[in-house]
Design an enzyme around this catalytic site. Structure first.
Site, PDB file in Angstrom:
ATOM      1  CB  SER A 129     -12.361   7.869   5.119  1.00  0.00           C
ATOM      2  OG  SER A 129     -13.447   8.114   5.988  1.00  0.00           O
ATOM      3  CE1 TYR A 154      -9.281   7.707   9.289  1.00  0.00           C
ATOM      4  CE2 TYR A 154     -11.476   8.631   8.978  1.00  0.00           C
ATOM      5  CZ  TYR A 154     -10.564   7.626   8.755  1.00  0.00           C
ATOM      6  OH  TYR A 154     -10.906   6.537   7.990  1.00  0.00           O
TER       7      TYR A 154
HETATM    8  N1  LIG Z   1     -13.894   0.392   8.789  1.00  0.00           N
HETATM    9  C1  LIG Z   1     -14.449   1.499   8.294  1.00  0.00           C
HETATM   10  O1  LIG Z   1     -15.655   1.756   8.489  1.00  0.00           O
HETATM   11  C2  LIG Z   1     -13.658   2.459   7.454  1.00  0.00           C
HETATM   12  C3  LIG Z   1     -14.332   3.564   6.899  1.00  0.00           C
HETATM   13  C4  LIG Z   1     -13.604   4.471   6.144  1.00  0.00           C
HETATM   14  C5  LIG Z   1     -12.259   4.268   5.889  1.00  0.00           C
HETATM   15  N2  LIG Z   1     -11.627   3.188   6.454  1.00  0.00           N
HETATM   16  C6  LIG Z   1     -10.201   3.033   6.180  1.00  0.00           C
HETATM   17  O2  LIG Z   1      -9.955   1.710   5.733  1.00  0.00           O
HETATM   18  C7  LIG Z   1      -8.648   1.309   6.149  1.00  0.00           C
HETATM   19  C8  LIG Z   1      -8.742  -0.001   6.935  1.00  0.00           C
HETATM   20  O3  LIG Z   1      -9.552   0.238   8.074  1.00  0.00           O
HETATM   21  P1  LIG Z   1      -9.988  -0.911   9.089  1.00  0.00           P
HETATM   22  O4  LIG Z   1     -11.388  -0.641   9.459  1.00  0.00           O
HETATM   23  O5  LIG Z   1      -9.579  -2.238   8.542  1.00  0.00           O
HETATM   24  O6  LIG Z   1      -9.065  -0.499  10.342  1.00  0.00           O
HETATM   25  P2  LIG Z   1      -8.142  -1.401  11.301  1.00  0.00           P
HETATM   26  O7  LIG Z   1      -7.686  -0.489  12.380  1.00  0.00           O
HETATM   27  O8  LIG Z   1      -8.875  -2.631  11.685  1.00  0.00           O
HETATM   28  O9  LIG Z   1      -6.939  -1.801  10.362  1.00  0.00           O
HETATM   29  C9  LIG Z   1      -5.798  -1.003  10.163  1.00  0.00           C
HETATM   30  C10 LIG Z   1      -4.582  -1.866  10.464  1.00  0.00           C
HETATM   31  O10 LIG Z   1      -3.428  -1.108  10.142  1.00  0.00           O
HETATM   32  C11 LIG Z   1      -2.457  -1.356  11.115  1.00  0.00           C
HETATM   33  N3  LIG Z   1      -1.554  -0.195  11.132  1.00  0.00           N
HETATM   34  C12 LIG Z   1      -1.807   1.054  11.625  1.00  0.00           C
HETATM   35  N4  LIG Z   1      -0.751   1.841  11.427  1.00  0.00           N
HETATM   36  C13 LIG Z   1       0.196   1.084  10.810  1.00  0.00           C
HETATM   37  C14 LIG Z   1       1.511   1.333  10.366  1.00  0.00           C
HETATM   38  N5  LIG Z   1       2.079   2.541  10.508  1.00  0.00           N
HETATM   39  N6  LIG Z   1       2.194   0.326   9.765  1.00  0.00           N
HETATM   40  C15 LIG Z   1       1.641  -0.900   9.618  1.00  0.00           C
HETATM   41  N7  LIG Z   1       0.395  -1.192  10.043  1.00  0.00           N
HETATM   42  C16 LIG Z   1      -0.323  -0.211  10.615  1.00  0.00           C
HETATM   43  C17 LIG Z   1      -3.204  -1.565  12.416  1.00  0.00           C
HETATM   44  O11 LIG Z   1      -2.448  -2.361  13.331  1.00  0.00           O
HETATM   45  C18 LIG Z   1      -4.469  -2.271  11.934  1.00  0.00           C
HETATM   46  O12 LIG Z   1      -4.349  -3.672  12.056  1.00  0.00           O
HETATM   47  C19 LIG Z   1      -8.095   2.489   6.957  1.00  0.00           C
HETATM   48  O13 LIG Z   1      -7.370   3.323   6.085  1.00  0.00           O
HETATM   49  C20 LIG Z   1      -9.342   3.213   7.404  1.00  0.00           C
HETATM   50  O14 LIG Z   1      -9.079   4.574   7.676  1.00  0.00           O
HETATM   51  C21 LIG Z   1     -12.302   2.275   7.215  1.00  0.00           C
END
Ligand SMILES: NC(=O)c1ccc[n+]([C@@H]2O[C@H](COP(=O)([O-])OP(=O)(O)OC[C@H]3O[C@@H](n4cnc5c(N)ncnc54)[C@H](O)[C@@H]3O)[C@@H](O)[C@H]2O)c1
Length: 326
Positions: A129, A154
């Site tokens: 991130s 985080y």
């Molecule tokens: N969306 C953004 O702007 C953004 C920015 C920076 C980093 N990220 C990173 O990208 C990745 C995906 O993010 P996203 O936006 O799709 O988030 P999201 O919350 O929509 O997706 C994450 C998914 O992981 C699942 N999850 C959480 N813990 C789990 C576990 N222990 N076992 C199995 N499943 C689990 C959740 O149910 C969820 O569906 C994450 O690592 C997030 O930190 C996202």
């Protein structure tokens, strides 16, 4: 090609799994379907993936060693892993820090341990991130900048994840790539993120909370551009040249720091409604500005983001109106 996509019911995991399926890859998806935000949205995303014959879904926790061992045994031939399962969100990490260590550190470790034992394993792509830049003031943020001043748990778990990937590349020669995503938005997005909350609140004639008096900038990256980058990276594992570990880190952003107030104005004009804005001070754990230097991923992967917010915000609003029937 058989790919394990973790967090397949999440925002980025869903879009990534869909693109892989559309090009003919087999996808094993895992997600714990937690209620950090409405699980009905996660299930609705899965409903789109399920009809693909190449898709298999396992409901489970990536930090559950037995569940992951059972998954890799039941689905032989996984050659690549895209780890998009995580506890996301900066603000919630002040309330429930344990959830972050559980999924983002323990869960990642379980997956890396599984990966190093998989025969013919090719590439582990991990979601990091822009938060790792923390209190960085030099702009744009470059992967060469020091990132040892996180301002939230985080961010600390994301930095830990990058270090763990590097360690596994060093010890077990597993090719790993960590991608530092910059504010990803678009259809099927995350209800805890500002753009989603703004659209919802404005349509419901509710006030919106804007922090630091609106003096913030974000490098907003449209989901299709993110998926283009993830797949380009996934297909090009770092080569093991014997000395340095086959580990890489890239920024993946739009390379534009958009003022938050411009973003809000665009939402207002798309909705044809004015926001009732409540200005509030900066929130703990938050950062004022993000701006990605994407030279490395451009050079190595030909990554070229195509969608600016003028196009991306209307696409999100159109999806939102259709999905929620408003
Ligand atoms: N969306 C953004 O702007 C953004 C920015 C920076 C980093 N990220 C990173 O990208 C990745 C995906 O993010 P996203 O936006 O799709 O988030 P999201 O919350 O929509 O997706 C994450 C998914 O992981 C699942 N999850 C959480 N813990 C789990 C576990 N222990 N076992 C199995 N499943 C689990 C959740 O149910 C969820 O569906 C994450 O690592 C997030 O930190 C996202």
């Amino acid at each position: 090609m058989k790919v394990l996509v973790t967090g397949a019911a999440g925002f980025i995991g869903f879009h990534t799994a869909r693109r892989l399926l559309e090009r003919g890859d087999e996808v094993v998806g895992i997600d714990v379907l937690d209620d950090y935000y409405d699980p009905a949205l996660k299930r609705a995303r899965l409903d789109i993936l399920q009809p693909h014959s190449g898709f298999t879904f396992v409901e489970g926790d990536i930090a559950d060693r037995e569940a992951i061992a059972a998954l890799v045994e039941a689905h032989p031939g996984i050659r690549r892993i895209v780890n998009l399962a995580a506890q996301a969100g900066v603000r919630y990490s002040l309330i429930n820090p344990h959830a972050y260590v559980h999924s983002n550190v323990e869960g990642l470790l379980v997956l890396l341990e599984a990966a190093r034992r998989l025969p013919g394993f090719e590439h582990f792509v991990h979601a990091s991130s822009s938060s790792v830049y923390g209190a960085n003031t030099k702009l744009p943020f470059s992967v060469d900048d020091r990132v040892d001043h996180p301002v939230s748990i985080y961010a600390a778990t994301k930095k830990a994840g990058e270090l763990m990937c590097h360690t596994y590349s060093h010890l077990w020669r597993i090719p790993t790539t960590a991608l530092r995503f910059f504010t990803v938005y678009g259809p099927w997005g995350r209800p805890d993120m500002a753009y989603f909350m703004f659209v919802k609140a404005i349509l419901e004639s509710q006030p919106i909370r804007v922090f630091n008096d609106g003096d913030m900038r974000r490098d907003f990256t449209y989901i299709d551009d993110i998926v283009d980058g993830v797949i380009a990276v996934l297909d090009r594992a770092p080569a093991d040249q014997g000395k340095a570990p086959p580990a890489r880190i890239y920024n993946i952003g739009n390379h534009r720091a958009e003022p938050l107030m411009r973003f809000i104005a665009l939402i207002e004009s798309t909705l044809g409604r004015k926001a009732n804005i409540r200005f509030e001070p900066m929130q703990p754990g938050d950062v004022k500005e993000t701006y990605a230097d994407i030279a490395d991923i451009q050079r190595d992967m030909g990554f070229a983001p195509r969608t600016g917010i003028d196009e991306g915000i209307p696409k999100f609003v159109e999806w939102y109106r259709g999905f929620y029937g408003v």
